[in-house]
Design a protein around this motif. Structure first.
Motif, mmCIF file in Angstrom:
data_model
loop_
_atom_site.group_PDB
_atom_site.id
_atom_site.type_symbol
_atom_site.label_atom_id
_atom_site.label_comp_id
_atom_site.label_asym_id
_atom_site.label_seq_id
_atom_site.Cartn_x
_atom_site.Cartn_y
_atom_site.Cartn_z
ATOM 1 N N HIS A 241 0.825 -1.209 0.000
ATOM 2 C CA HIS A 241 0.000 0.000 0.000
ATOM 3 C C HIS A 241 0.857 1.255 0.000
ATOM 4 O O HIS A 241 1.894 1.311 0.670
ATOM 5 C CB HIS A 241 -0.903 0.006 1.237
ATOM 6 N N ILE B 49 -0.400 0.155 -10.727
ATOM 7 C CA ILE B 49 -1.757 0.627 -10.999
ATOM 8 C C ILE B 49 -1.809 1.425 -12.298
ATOM 9 O O ILE B 49 -2.824 1.421 -13.008
ATOM 10 C CB ILE B 49 -2.317 1.442 -9.804
ATOM 11 N N PHE C 91 -10.465 4.732 -9.484
ATOM 12 C CA PHE C 91 -10.447 3.448 -8.791
ATOM 13 C C PHE C 91 -11.171 3.559 -7.454
ATOM 14 O O PHE C 91 -11.019 4.529 -6.719
ATOM 15 C CB PHE C 91 -9.021 2.962 -8.584
ATOM 16 N N ASN D 149 -13.367 0.687 -4.340
ATOM 17 C CA ASN D 149 -13.172 -0.586 -3.657
ATOM 18 C C ASN D 149 -14.340 -1.565 -3.733
ATOM 19 O O ASN D 149 -14.185 -2.730 -3.362
ATOM 20 C CB ASN D 149 -12.846 -0.341 -2.173
ATOM 21 N N ALA E 44 -11.146 -8.123 -10.215
ATOM 22 C CA ALA E 44 -9.954 -8.604 -9.505
ATOM 23 C C ALA E 44 -10.181 -9.973 -8.883
ATOM 24 O O ALA E 44 -9.508 -10.339 -7.923
ATOM 25 C CB ALA E 44 -9.514 -7.589 -8.449
ATOM 26 N N MET F 134 -11.866 -4.531 -5.165
ATOM 27 C CA MET F 134 -11.459 -3.521 -6.132
ATOM 28 C C MET F 134 -12.635 -3.205 -7.043
ATOM 29 O O MET F 134 -13.452 -4.086 -7.346
ATOM 30 C CB MET F 134 -10.278 -4.030 -6.959
ATOM 31 N N SER F 135 -12.745 -1.978 -7.463
ATOM 32 C CA SER F 135 -13.757 -1.579 -8.432
ATOM 33 C C SER F 135 -13.260 -0.353 -9.171
ATOM 34 O O SER F 135 -12.207 0.202 -8.840
ATOM 35 C CB SER F 135 -15.103 -1.298 -7.749
ATOM 36 N N ALA G 9 -7.830 3.219 -2.873
ATOM 37 C CA ALA G 9 -8.123 3.022 -4.289
ATOM 38 C C ALA G 9 -6.838 2.902 -5.109
ATOM 39 O O ALA G 9 -5.923 3.717 -4.991
ATOM 40 C CB ALA G 9 -8.964 4.176 -4.811
ATOM 41 N N GLY G 10 -6.797 1.886 -5.924
ATOM 42 C CA GLY G 10 -5.671 1.755 -6.844
ATOM 43 C C GLY G 10 -4.354 1.490 -6.161
ATOM 44 O O GLY G 10 -3.310 1.983 -6.601
ATOM 45 N N ASN G 11 -4.356 0.705 -5.089
ATOM 46 C CA ASN G 11 -3.081 0.410 -4.427
ATOM 47 C C ASN G 11 -2.265 -0.576 -5.262
ATOM 48 O O ASN G 11 -2.787 -1.213 -6.186
ATOM 49 C CB ASN G 11 -3.342 -0.130 -3.005
ATOM 50 N N ALA H 160 -3.732 -4.112 -5.747
ATOM 51 C CA ALA H 160 -4.893 -4.131 -6.638
ATOM 52 C C ALA H 160 -4.464 -4.065 -8.099
ATOM 53 O O ALA H 160 -5.008 -4.767 -8.952
ATOM 54 C CB ALA H 160 -5.826 -2.971 -6.304
ATOM 55 N N GLY I 147 -5.369 -7.002 -10.643
ATOM 56 C CA GLY I 147 -6.214 -6.673 -11.785
ATOM 57 C C GLY I 147 -5.538 -6.983 -13.104
ATOM 58 O O GLY I 147 -6.157 -7.519 -14.035
#
Length: 506
Positions: free
Chosen positions: A125, A135, A155, A157, A342, A347-348, A371-373, A376, A380
């Motif tokens: 993170h 990312i 991004f 979650n 993912a 993640m979203s 978001a977007g760590n 992820a 993804g």
């Protein structure tokens, strides 16, 4: 073809051949026999956690009372591998629900697992305040799969959070407030998205989601119009209609209802319209061909933006296209995605145009710590690689079509199977009292069939406004041989149930 894909399908073939002639898709079982589950050479670890009854005690005392479980004796799952799940006693199940349409490439997919483990040893993170390559590389790969001008990613979650943001975007860009969604839609359970979600069992008794309005769902099976020529599926409803190829009269009638909503329940100008390309929670409901294209045009004429909720339909699951909206021949202004993005990691994302993104950021300095760590981004990216290298979109089309056509034969044999529908590896089997009335089969009877399928080694989802529809959305690596097993289980469960019905014991 990639080595991973070849080795995986060789393993599946080997598992099938090991079984020999013990089962086939055409085997005739007596009503009391259970289909033999296809073999698999994966061995789960021994369960060494807390006893089953203590786990249930913790759940009762420390979890939200709202969180219900399937089955009279809830399944305690402890391990998964590709399309298989294993409970604490080591029993194996074919997973037809993918953790609610989430595990697209398979449980513990080797490539995704290896990528996650490698990144876990480097950096978990940072937050978006810093730059990390993972990312950014993922953003480039993801946007390459979307048409112009959908190129700006936010991004998030969860699916609820993504749809929350899409609502804010629509209102920021349009400077209007009213948002429309379908009855039967599910877009999340956050305070905002509860206004969009239109499933009675989920709707709260307290104020939430203001300025959200619903319109009639153009359901060609349960709705007032539609029949045997209306939906984009290899299997049509058994209802008759006067539609012809290229001219769907049911679509025209549902469009009139949509116009009525625009004329009566929302302001002259609106913020937007949310639609799942296929409704998931409502039981895999498909709309008449051409409906969304006309609805999108009318929304834009009212100043609104069009949002495609791809949380369940995206990432190749529908087979013919990578995104569900593409199968409707439409281009949304905003696309939301989660679940399969993912493979179960939280993640979203929201993808939109530069113009809408600029309007949104002028109204809100959006920031999300998680978001977007890096993790992820790596997961993804590995999921996208697995979909491509394993040919999973193609398998969704081929195996999904194969399975759908076989499931459709159940409707011909059993009066309580009202409709079989779907596209790719997203299918629904709607249970009814009888095919003429289309009244939902009682919850008690659906539960009994559901339990019987589980006892034979098959995990199936549920949906529909009355919980009357079996939802089928397995990991996209499922094989035709396993699809045969699933159909045989359904057939056995339905045969047993009809025998009990005839004896008056249900």
């Amino acid at each position: 073809m990639a080595l991973l894909k070849a080795s995986f399908f060789q393993m599946s073939k080997r598992c099938f051949l090991q079984c020999g002639a013990c089962w086939t898709s055409e085997s005739k079982l007596s009503v009391h026999e259970s289909p033999k589950i296809p073999p698999c050479d994966f061995t789960p670890e021994k369960y060494e956690s807390q006893p089953y009854n203590h786990i249930l005690k913790i759940r009762k005392q420390n979890f939200s009372p709202f969180i219900s479980t399937y089955f009279q004796k809830p399944l305690l799952l402890q391990q998964g591998y590709m399309q298989w799940l294993f409970d604490y006693e080591g029993r194996r199940y074919l997973d037809l629900f993918s953790g609610i349409v989430t595990v697209g490439v398979g449980h513990c997919h080797p490539k995704v697992t290896a990528a996650a483990q490698k990144q876990l040893g480097r950096l978990w993170h940072t937050s978006p305040a810093f730059i990390h390559p993972a990312i950014h590389e993922y953003a480039e790969k993801l946007t390459a799969l979307l048409p112009e001008p959908l190129k700006v990613i936010f991004f998030t979650n969860s699916g609820s959070e993504a749809n929350d943001m899409a609502m804010l975007m629509a209102r920021s860009f349009s400077q209007n407030v009213d948002i429309i969604s379908f009855r039967g839609a599910y877009h999340g359970c956050s305070p905002y998205t509860l206004g969009l979600t239109s499933v009675g069992a989920i709707k709260p008794r307290i104020a939430s989601g203001s300025s959200c309005q619903t319109t009639m769902c153009p359901d060609v099976f349960r709705g007032p119009w539609g029949g045997s020529q209306c939906r984009d599926s290899l299997v049509q409803t058994i209802r008759k209609c006067n539609c012809t190829p290229g001219c769907c009269k049911a679509k025209d009638q549902y469009i009139e209802e949509f116009k009525n909503t625009l004329h009566t329940v929302v302001a002259k100008e609106i913020a937007g319209f949310f639609a799942e390309p296929i409704q998931g929670v409502n039981g895999v409901v498909q709309y008449p061909k051409g409906f969304l294209k006309e609805a999108f045009q009318m929304v834009r004429e009212r100043g609104g933006v069009c949002i495609a909720d791809e949380v369940q339909t995206g990432f190749g699951r529908l087979g013919t296209h990578f995104w569900g909206f593409q199968s409707h021949g439409i281009l949304p202004d905003i696309v939301t995605m989660a679940k399969g993005i993912a493979n179960g990691f939280p993640m979203s994302a929201v993808v939109t145009t530069p113009e809408i993104a600029d309007a949104f950021t002028k109204h809100l300095n959006h920031f999300n710590t998680f978001a977007g760590n890096p993790l992820a981004g790596v997961i993804g990216s590995a999921v996208l690689d697995a979909i491509k290298e394993d040919g999973l979109q193609e398998n969704s089309q081929e195996t999904g079509s194969y399975m759908l056509l076989k499931l459709a034969k159940l409707r011909d044999e059993f009066e309580i199977v009202g409709d079989v529908r779907g596209k790719g590896l997203m299918m629904g089997i709607e249970m009814v009292q009888d095919q003429d009335s289309r009244q939902p089969l009682s919850l008690k009877e659906v539960n009994l069939i559901h339990e019987d399928c589980k006892d034979m080694g098959l995990i199936v989802g549920r949906g529909g406004l009355f919980n009357q529809t079996f939802r089928i959305a397995p990991p996209m690596c499922i094989t035709k041989q396993e699809a045969d097993f699933a159909v045989e289980v359904f057939h056995a469960a339905l045969s047993r149930h009809m025998e009990k019905r005839a004896k008056g014991v249900v």
